[in-house]
Design a protein around this motif. Structure first.
Motif, PDB file in Angstrom:
ATOM      1  N   VAL A   1       1.716  -1.429   0.389  1.00 55.39           N
ATOM      2  CA  VAL A   1      -0.195   0.154  -0.143  1.00 55.39           C
ATOM      3  C   VAL A   1       0.986   1.503   0.232  1.00 55.39           C
ATOM      4  CG1 VAL A   1      -1.573   1.510   1.062  1.00 55.39           C
ATOM      5  CG2 VAL A   1      -1.667  -1.109   0.703  1.00 55.39           C
ATOM      6  N   LEU A   2       1.563   1.472   0.526  1.00 55.48           N
ATOM      7  CA  LEU A   2       2.802   2.512   1.453  1.00 55.48           C
ATOM      8  C   LEU A   2       3.905   2.661  -0.569  1.00 55.48           C
ATOM      9  CD1 LEU A   2       4.154   2.224   4.389  1.00 55.48           C
ATOM     10  CD2 LEU A   2       3.231   3.927   3.560  1.00 55.48           C
ATOM     11  N   ALA A   3       3.631   1.411  -1.696  1.00 51.33           N
ATOM     12  CA  ALA A   3       3.667   1.316  -2.371  1.00 51.33           C
ATOM     13  C   ALA A   3       3.755   2.142  -3.561  1.00 51.33           C
ATOM     14  CB  ALA A   3       5.036   0.209  -2.603  1.00 51.33           C
ATOM     15  N   SER A   4       2.261   1.533  -3.426  1.00 54.42           N
ATOM     16  CA  SER A   4       1.204   2.182  -4.169  1.00 54.42           C
ATOM     17  C   SER A   4       1.209   3.372  -4.338  1.00 54.42           C
ATOM     18  CB  SER A   4       0.043   1.387  -3.996  1.00 54.42           C
ATOM     19  OG  SER A   4       0.072  -0.069  -4.325  1.00 54.42           O
ATOM     20  N   VAL A   5       0.548   4.419  -2.700  1.00 54.19           N
ATOM     21  CA  VAL A   5       0.688   5.839  -2.163  1.00 54.19           C
ATOM     22  C   VAL A   5       1.996   6.447  -3.128  1.00 54.19           C
ATOM     23  CG1 VAL A   5       0.220   7.426  -0.461  1.00 54.19           C
ATOM     24  CG2 VAL A   5      -0.636   5.012  -0.895  1.00 54.19           C
ATOM     25  N   SER A   6       3.514   6.052  -2.803  1.00 53.65           N
ATOM     26  CA  SER A   6       4.032   6.667  -3.418  1.00 53.65           C
ATOM     27  C   SER A   6       4.730   6.601  -4.621  1.00 53.65           C
ATOM     28  CB  SER A   6       5.231   6.153  -3.113  1.00 53.65           C
ATOM     29  OG  SER A   6       5.251   5.891  -1.283  1.00 53.65           O
ATOM     30  N   VAL A   7       4.107   6.226  -5.523  1.00 51.93           N
ATOM     31  CA  VAL A   7       3.726   5.832  -6.977  1.00 51.93           C
ATOM     32  C   VAL A   7       2.963   6.642  -7.807  1.00 51.93           C
ATOM     33  CG1 VAL A   7       3.403   5.043  -8.980  1.00 51.93           C
ATOM     34  CG2 VAL A   7       4.549   3.908  -7.485  1.00 51.93           C
ATOM     35  N   LEU A   8       2.053   6.985  -6.835  1.00 52.60           N
ATOM     36  CA  LEU A   8       0.492   7.637  -7.337  1.00 52.60           C
ATOM     37  C   LEU A   8       0.847   9.254  -6.692  1.00 52.60           C
ATOM     38  CD1 LEU A   8      -3.055   5.447  -5.838  1.00 52.60           C
ATOM     39  CD2 LEU A   8      -1.397   6.338  -7.959  1.00 52.60           C
ATOM     40  N   SER A   9       1.569   8.953  -5.609  1.00 53.57           N
ATOM     41  CA  SER A   9       1.940  10.872  -4.924  1.00 53.57           C
ATOM     42  C   SER A   9       3.059  11.231  -5.880  1.00 53.57           C
ATOM     43  CB  SER A   9       2.863  10.508  -3.457  1.00 53.57           C
ATOM     44  OG  SER A   9       2.978  11.727  -3.187  1.00 53.57           O
ATOM     45  N   ALA A  10       3.801  10.907  -6.724  1.00 52.73           N
ATOM     46  CA  ALA A  10       5.566  11.060  -7.408  1.00 52.73           C
ATOM     47  C   ALA A  10       4.591  11.538  -8.987  1.00 52.73           C
ATOM     48  CB  ALA A  10       6.544   9.784  -7.396  1.00 52.73           C
ATOM     49  N   LEU A  11       3.180  10.769  -8.723  1.00 56.19           N
ATOM     50  CA  LEU A  11       2.688  10.809 -10.318  1.00 56.19           C
ATOM     51  C   LEU A  11       1.833  12.486  -9.875  1.00 56.19           C
ATOM     52  CD1 LEU A  11       1.721   7.506 -12.220  1.00 56.19           C
ATOM     53  CD2 LEU A  11       3.629   9.412 -13.063  1.00 56.19           C
ATOM     54  N   GLY A  12       1.494  13.131  -8.285  1.00 52.61           N
ATOM     55  CA  GLY A  12       0.538  13.916  -8.604  1.00 52.61           C
ATOM     56  C   GLY A  12      -0.934  13.738  -8.975  1.00 52.61           C
ATOM     57  N   TRP A  13      -0.806  12.353  -8.342  1.00 51.71           N
ATOM     58  CA  TRP A  13      -2.552  11.463  -8.099  1.00 51.71           C
ATOM     59  C   TRP A  13      -3.207  11.339  -7.079  1.00 51.71           C
ATOM     60  CZ3 TRP A  13      -2.012   7.762 -12.663  1.00 51.71           C
ATOM     61  CH2 TRP A  13      -1.681   8.739 -13.907  1.00 51.71           C
ATOM     62  N   TRP A  14      -1.804  11.795  -5.774  1.00 52.95           N
ATOM     63  CA  TRP A  14      -2.049  11.027  -4.606  1.00 52.95           C
ATOM     64  C   TRP A  14      -1.588  12.425  -3.338  1.00 52.95           C
ATOM     65  CZ3 TRP A  14      -0.210  10.931   0.165  1.00 52.95           C
ATOM     66  CH2 TRP A  14      -0.827  10.858   1.503  1.00 52.95           C
ATOM     67  N   ARG A  15      -2.491  12.951  -2.949  1.00 54.27           N
ATOM     68  CA  ARG A  15      -1.714  14.029  -1.993  1.00 54.27           C
ATOM     69  C   ARG A  15      -2.313  14.039  -0.233  1.00 54.27           C
ATOM     70  NH1 ARG A  15      -4.676  18.910  -5.335  1.00 54.27           N
ATOM     71  NH2 ARG A  15      -2.851  19.028  -7.389  1.00 54.27           N
ATOM     72  N   TRP A  16      -1.828  14.525   0.448  1.00 55.37           N
ATOM     73  CA  TRP A  16      -2.545  14.371   1.865  1.00 55.37           C
ATOM     74  C   TRP A  16      -4.547  14.149   1.994  1.00 55.37           C
ATOM     75  CZ3 TRP A  16       0.187  11.313   5.950  1.00 55.37           C
ATOM     76  CH2 TRP A  16       1.422  11.776   4.445  1.00 55.37           C
ATOM     77  N   ASP A  17      -4.970  15.493   1.045  1.00 53.21           N
ATOM     78  CA  ASP A  17      -5.628  14.847   1.432  1.00 53.21           C
ATOM     79  C   ASP A  17      -6.858  13.647   1.540  1.00 53.21           C
ATOM     80  OD1 ASP A  17      -6.489  18.139   1.686  1.00 53.21           O
ATOM     81  OD2 ASP A  17      -6.535  18.134  -0.471  1.00 53.21           O
ATOM     82  N   ASN A  18      -6.654  12.917   0.752  1.00 53.82           N
ATOM     83  CA  ASN A  18      -6.513  11.421  -0.199  1.00 53.82           C
ATOM     84  C   ASN A  18      -6.189  10.553   1.245  1.00 53.82           C
ATOM     85  OD1 ASN A  18      -5.027  12.501  -2.765  1.00 53.82           O
ATOM     86  ND2 ASN A  18      -7.366  12.767  -2.248  1.00 53.82           N
ATOM     87  N   LEU A  19      -6.122  10.870   2.171  1.00 57.06           N
ATOM     88  CA  LEU A  19      -5.656  10.188   3.422  1.00 57.06           C
ATOM     89  C   LEU A  19      -6.807   9.148   4.209  1.00 57.06           C
ATOM     90  CD1 LEU A  19      -3.364   9.340   5.273  1.00 57.06           C
ATOM     91  CD2 LEU A  19      -4.319  10.498   7.127  1.00 57.06           C
ATOM     92  N   LYS A  20      -7.527   9.381   4.059  1.00 63.69           N
ATOM     93  CA  LYS A  20      -8.705   9.068   4.695  1.00 63.69           C
ATOM     94  C   LYS A  20      -9.469   7.693   3.766  1.00 63.69           C
ATOM     95  CE  LYS A  20     -13.953   9.776   5.491  1.00 63.69           C
ATOM     96  NZ  LYS A  20     -15.322  10.782   6.006  1.00 63.69           N
ATOM     97  N   THR A  21      -9.108   7.802   2.423  1.00 69.23           N
ATOM     98  CA  THR A  21     -10.250   7.701   1.859  1.00 69.23           C
ATOM     99  C   THR A  21      -9.053   6.128   1.554  1.00 69.23           C
ATOM    100  OG1 THR A  21     -10.747   9.486   0.228  1.00 69.23           O
ATOM    101  CG2 THR A  21     -10.405   7.161  -1.106  1.00 69.23           C
TER     102      THR A  21
END
Length: 386
Positions: free
Chosen positions: A1-21
């Motif tokens: 999960v952390l790896a997936s979030v890291s990839v999405l974050s690097a692409l600009g598709w994940w932000r801290w606003d998406n933490l709850k989801t």
């Protein structure tokens, strides 16, 4: 999960606003997927149902529920509560003694979900301009993207689990460590990611334990041949029997799904689990069997076991229904023949459209008083004559 979030974050598709989801997804669908990852063995159906769950109506409802965020502390408390409830519900699902805990956990989750959904719908309506934004679209896409990225991990976990079970099965049966290493290497090289083939080989090796490298090669070659035939089955004339991959599915919709068609010491066969009938402590039951050669099934058998004679009449009615279903599925032209399934017990087989149908009763001499079994069989006429 952390790896997936890291990839999405690097692409600009994940932000801290998406933490709850993300936390709700990790503690809900991801955790349940890990708990039930063995279901991957169902193949494409598992991946299809998983993606439907991720992007279907339930996902839309979950997204709307999570659309309105509270303070960070409140959000973390809600996420922790949902994760804890998900664990309770998942771990108590299969234990009958924990049924009340399971139902209680489900009830609490439903109440919380409805409260959150109602609050989010009210907020979305009153703040429509904030809801219809790029941030909202990204928040909806995050669980879907995480699910897509999570599926390869689940598949690898399933593959590892199958190999671990197969290797453990021959670790003690093969005393020669060199032969064990050769077997492991050969399975990885020949069957690779074919988990169905690996489980078939495990069953085959349990019945016919290989003693040397030549027998290992032969057993793997047989499994690969059977797997090829199941994907591209040969054409078989109805007068010789049925194709195994068809005969084993004749009663699937009736709840009598068989295991794989395999070679045994008594020939090739497959069988279903017992299907209980009635509510007796030791209920009557039905089972379905197919028997034949490698390429063709020559005999279909439906067996009713009367363990509760006081419920025998109802069980025989159900048995007749199952027998009719089997005849409809197995005999070409049966629905158009205009003949009812009326076969006398313990008499000569009735021949219809090239197939011999028989009904045999065997009274048990010991055990349950009044107990007996009925066996309805359909065989190719030529094999019966021989």
């Amino acid at each position: 999960v952390l790896a997936s979030v890291s990839v999405l974050s690097a692409l600009g598709w994940w932000r801290w606003d998406n933490l709850k989801t993300t936390l709700i997804w990790a503690g809900g669908s991801a955790l349940l997927s890990l708990y039930n990852f063995q279901k991957i063995s169902t193949g494409k159906a598992y991946f299809k149902s998983t993606m439907v769950d991720a992007a279907g109506l339930a996902a839309v409802v979950a997204f709307v529920t999570a659309s309105h965020t509270f303070s960070l502390a409140t959000e973390l408390v809600i996420a922790a509560a949902l994760i804890l409830l998900s664990l309770v519900v998942a771990l108590s699902d299969r234990a009958e003694k924990l049924r009340s805990i399971h139902l209680g956990g489900m009830a609490i989750m439903i109440v919380l979900a409805l409260l959150m959904l109602g609050n989010s719908i009210y907020y979305s309506i009153t703040h429509l301009s904030d809801f219809a934004s790029a941030d909202t679209a990204r928040d909806f896409a995050i669980p879907i993207l995480l699910t897509v990225m999570f599926l390869p991990f689940l598949y690898c976990l399933h593959l590892y689990s199958v190999y671990e079970g197969v290797f453990a099965s021959f670790h003690f049966s093969m005393k020669d460590p060199t032969l064990r290493r050769y077997t492991a290497w050969k399975l990885i090289r020949e069957l690779r990611a074919d988990t169905v083939g690996l489980l078939r080989w495990q069953h085959h090796a349990a019945l016919f334990p290989p003693q040397d490298a030549a027998e290992i090669d032969a057993s793997i070659a047989e499994v690969r041949k059977v797997r090829r035939l199941s994907v591209r089955p040969p054409k078989v004339s109805p007068r010789f029997g049925w194709l195994p991959h068809l005969a084993t599915t004749f009663l699937d919709n009736a709840g009598l799904r068989t295991n794989a068609y395999r070679r045994t010491h008594d020939g090739w066969r497959a069988s279903s689990d017992y299907l209980d009938l009635g509510k007796a402590p030791f209920p009557n039951n039905i089972a379905y069997y197919v028997e034949g050669a490698e390429l063709t099934v020559a005999k279909l058998k439906l067996v009713l076991n009367i363990n509760a004679p006081e419920e025998a009449e109802q069980a025989q009615e159900r048995f007749s229904q199952f027998a009719s279903l089997l005849a409809n599925a197995a005999i070409p032209g049966w629905p158009l023949s205009g003949q009812d399934l009326d076969i006398k017990i313990n008499e000569q087989p009735v021949v219809m459209n090239g197939y011999a149908l028989a009904l045999k009763k065997r009274t048990w001499t010991g055990g349950i008083p009044g107990g007996y079994d009925l066996a309805f069989t359909i065989e190719v006429e030529d094999s019966v004559c021989k």
